[in-house]
Structure formats: C-alpha cells, structure tokens
Scaffold this motif. Structure first.
Motif, PDB file in Angstrom:
ATOM      1  N   VAL A  19      11.775-115.698 -15.570  1.00 53.29           N
ATOM      2  CA  VAL A  19      12.282-114.926 -14.432  1.00 53.29           C
ATOM      3  C   VAL A  19      13.769-115.183 -14.182  1.00 53.29           C
ATOM      4  CG1 VAL A  19      12.114-114.605 -11.931  1.00 53.29           C
ATOM      5  CG2 VAL A  19      10.066-114.476 -13.339  1.00 53.29           C
ATOM      6  N   PRO A  20      14.233-116.430 -14.126  1.00 52.58           N
ATOM      7  CA  PRO A  20      15.678-116.635 -13.926  1.00 52.58           C
ATOM      8  C   PRO A  20      16.534-116.054 -15.065  1.00 52.58           C
ATOM      9  CG  PRO A  20      14.485-118.677 -13.530  1.00 52.58           C
ATOM     10  CD  PRO A  20      13.512-117.695 -14.116  1.00 52.58           C
ATOM     11  N   TYR A  21      16.008-116.095 -16.261  1.00 55.51           N
ATOM     12  CA  TYR A  21      16.714-115.545 -17.426  1.00 55.51           C
ATOM     13  C   TYR A  21      16.915-114.038 -17.261  1.00 55.51           C
ATOM     14  CZ  TYR A  21      17.426-114.247 -22.329  1.00 55.51           C
ATOM     15  OH  TYR A  21      17.912-113.738 -23.486  1.00 55.51           O
ATOM     16  N   PHE A  22      15.849-113.327 -16.938  1.00 50.78           N
ATOM     17  CA  PHE A  22      15.957-111.882 -16.757  1.00 50.78           C
ATOM     18  C   PHE A  22      16.709-111.523 -15.487  1.00 50.78           C
ATOM     19  CE2 PHE A  22      12.671-111.924 -19.970  1.00 50.78           C
ATOM     20  CZ  PHE A  22      13.109-110.907 -20.790  1.00 50.78           C
ATOM     21  N   LYS A  23      16.569-112.314 -14.458  1.00 43.21           N
ATOM     22  CA  LYS A  23      17.307-112.077 -13.212  1.00 43.21           C
ATOM     23  C   LYS A  23      18.811-112.103 -13.493  1.00 43.21           C
ATOM     24  CE  LYS A  23      18.000-113.623  -8.539  1.00 43.21           C
ATOM     25  NZ  LYS A  23      18.163-114.665  -7.643  1.00 43.21           N
ATOM     26  N   ALA A  24      19.268-113.106 -14.210  1.00 44.21           N
ATOM     27  CA  ALA A  24      20.695-113.219 -14.536  1.00 44.21           C
ATOM     28  C   ALA A  24      21.160-112.026 -15.369  1.00 44.21           C
ATOM     29  CB  ALA A  24      20.959-114.521 -15.284  1.00 44.21           C
ATOM     30  N   GLY A  25      20.373-111.621 -16.340  1.00 41.51           N
ATOM     31  CA  GLY A  25      20.744-110.486 -17.168  1.00 41.51           C
ATOM     32  C   GLY A  25      20.830-109.196 -16.368  1.00 41.51           C
ATOM     33  N   LEU A  26      19.847-108.955 -15.518  1.00 41.32           N
ATOM     34  CA  LEU A  26      19.850-107.733 -14.713  1.00 41.32           C
ATOM     35  C   LEU A  26      20.998-107.721 -13.717  1.00 41.32           C
ATOM     36  CD1 LEU A  26      16.015-107.445 -14.126  1.00 41.32           C
ATOM     37  CD2 LEU A  26      17.427-105.928 -15.536  1.00 41.32           C
ATOM     38  N   GLU A  27      21.293-108.864 -13.120  1.00 48.15           N
ATOM     39  CA  GLU A  27      22.396-108.938 -12.162  1.00 48.15           C
ATOM     40  C   GLU A  27      23.747-108.723 -12.834  1.00 48.15           C
ATOM     41  OE1 GLU A  27      21.677-112.674 -10.232  1.00 48.15           O
ATOM     42  OE2 GLU A  27      20.305-111.759  -8.775  1.00 48.15           O
ATOM     43  N   ASN A  28      23.820-108.950 -14.137  1.00 49.61           N
ATOM     44  CA  ASN A  28      25.051-108.733 -14.897  1.00 49.61           C
ATOM     45  C   ASN A  28      25.045-107.398 -15.630  1.00 49.61           C
ATOM     46  OD1 ASN A  28      26.670-111.147 -14.455  1.00 49.61           O
ATOM     47  ND2 ASN A  28      24.936-112.209 -15.375  1.00 49.61           N
ATOM     48  N   ASN A  29      24.141-106.504 -15.219  1.00 47.24           N
ATOM     49  CA  ASN A  29      24.035-105.157 -15.803  1.00 47.24           C
ATOM     50  C   ASN A  29      23.807-105.175 -17.307  1.00 47.24           C
ATOM     51  OD1 ASN A  29      24.368-103.770 -13.329  1.00 47.24           O
ATOM     52  ND2 ASN A  29      26.559-104.181 -13.446  1.00 47.24           N
ATOM     53  N   GLU A  30      23.063-106.157 -17.788  1.00 48.49           N
ATOM     54  CA  GLU A  30      22.736-106.230 -19.204  1.00 48.49           C
ATOM     55  C   GLU A  30      21.407-105.525 -19.450  1.00 48.49           C
ATOM     56  OE1 GLU A  30      22.730-110.399 -20.079  1.00 48.49           O
ATOM     57  OE2 GLU A  30      24.856-110.611 -19.606  1.00 48.49           O
ATOM     58  N   TYR A  31      21.232-105.016 -20.642  1.00 47.65           N
ATOM     59  CA  TYR A  31      19.953-104.415 -21.023  1.00 47.65           C
ATOM     60  C   TYR A  31      18.963-105.539 -21.273  1.00 47.65           C
ATOM     61  CZ  TYR A  31      22.446-100.065 -21.637  1.00 47.65           C
ATOM     62  OH  TYR A  31      23.192 -98.948 -21.429  1.00 47.65           O
ATOM     63  N   CYS A  32      17.797-105.432 -20.678  1.00 50.88           N
ATOM     64  CA  CYS A  32      16.787-106.470 -20.821  1.00 50.88           C
ATOM     65  C   CYS A  32      15.445-105.846 -21.189  1.00 50.88           C
ATOM     66  CB  CYS A  32      16.620-107.238 -19.507  1.00 50.88           C
ATOM     67  SG  CYS A  32      18.101-108.084 -18.963  1.00 50.88           S
ATOM     68  N   MET A  33      14.734-106.477 -22.091  1.00 43.56           N
ATOM     69  CA  MET A  33      13.390-106.050 -22.451  1.00 43.56           C
ATOM     70  C   MET A  33      12.490-107.282 -22.447  1.00 43.56           C
ATOM     71  SD  MET A  33      11.856-104.357 -25.927  1.00 43.56           S
ATOM     72  CE  MET A  33      13.011-103.025 -25.932  1.00 43.56           C
ATOM     73  N   TRP A  34      11.427-107.200 -21.676  1.00 42.43           N
ATOM     74  CA  TRP A  34      10.483-108.311 -21.584  1.00 42.43           C
ATOM     75  C   TRP A  34       9.171-107.826 -22.180  1.00 42.43           C
ATOM     76  CZ3 TRP A  34       9.583-111.349 -16.394  1.00 42.43           C
ATOM     77  CH2 TRP A  34       8.739-112.421 -16.623  1.00 42.43           C
ATOM     78  N   VAL A  35       8.819-108.343 -23.328  1.00 44.69           N
ATOM     79  CA  VAL A  35       7.556-108.029 -23.984  1.00 44.69           C
ATOM     80  C   VAL A  35       6.595-109.141 -23.615  1.00 44.69           C
ATOM     81  CG1 VAL A  35       6.408-107.655 -26.184  1.00 44.69           C
ATOM     82  CG2 VAL A  35       8.764-106.883 -25.858  1.00 44.69           C
ATOM     83  N   THR A  36       5.478-108.767 -23.007  1.00 47.84           N
ATOM     84  CA  THR A  36       4.540-109.783 -22.549  1.00 47.84           C
ATOM     85  C   THR A  36       3.328-109.871 -23.461  1.00 47.84           C
ATOM     86  OG1 THR A  36       3.300-108.278 -21.133  1.00 47.84           O
ATOM     87  CG2 THR A  36       5.184-109.411 -20.144  1.00 47.84           C
ATOM     88  N   SER A  37       2.682-110.999 -23.392  1.00 45.24           N
ATOM     89  CA  SER A  37       1.409-111.204 -24.075  1.00 45.24           C
ATOM     90  C   SER A  37       0.658-112.276 -23.305  1.00 45.24           C
ATOM     91  CB  SER A  37       1.631-111.618 -25.536  1.00 45.24           C
ATOM     92  OG  SER A  37       2.308-112.854 -25.588  1.00 45.24           O
ATOM     93  N   LYS A  38      -0.574-112.488 -23.666  1.00 43.14           N
ATOM     94  CA  LYS A  38      -1.373-113.489 -22.963  1.00 43.14           C
ATOM     95  C   LYS A  38      -0.699-114.835 -23.078  1.00 43.14           C
ATOM     96  CE  LYS A  38      -5.570-111.008 -23.379  1.00 43.14           C
ATOM     97  NZ  LYS A  38      -6.902-110.904 -23.189  1.00 43.14           N
TER      98      LYS A  38
END
Length: 66
Positions: free
Chosen positions: A26-45
C-alpha cells in the motif's frame, strides 16, 4: 529509503501474512499514485482484488478518481 537506483533494478520482499503484504504494497502504490506514476497491482492469493482495493482506498484519498 533506498535512494536512486538504475532502471531495471529488482527488489524482493518476503511476507508471511496478508497483512504483511498490505503493509508492504500500500505505501509503495500510494507513493506512485501521489507522484502521478502509472501503477499496476496484480493480485493473487492470499490477497484478493477487493481486499487490495479496500486497503488502498483506506490509505489514498480519492483513489476511485485516479
């Protein structure tokens, strides 16, 4: 904090529980989104899509609008 690293550098994070994974990502993606970076989170179990969305929504303001 890691600082500047060359493009293509890979990192590895180990986790034991779903909460550990959320605490890492979550902090990793939060930082990317706040810096207007493209982010893709692929989830799995063990972390399902809805759980990842909720965790991010709890941390990132207006994440639904991004």
């Amino acid at each position: 904090m890691i600082g500047d690293v060359p493009w293509g550098t890979h990192f590895c994070q180990f986790y034991q529980t779903k909460d550990d994974l959320i605490d890492i990502l979550v902090p990793y993606f939060k930082a990317g989104l706040e810096n207007n970076e493209y982010c893709m989170w692929v989830t799995s179990k063990p972390l399902e899509v809805d759980e990842a969305k909720e965790a991010l929504k709890d941390s990132v303001e207006n994440v639904e609008d991004i």
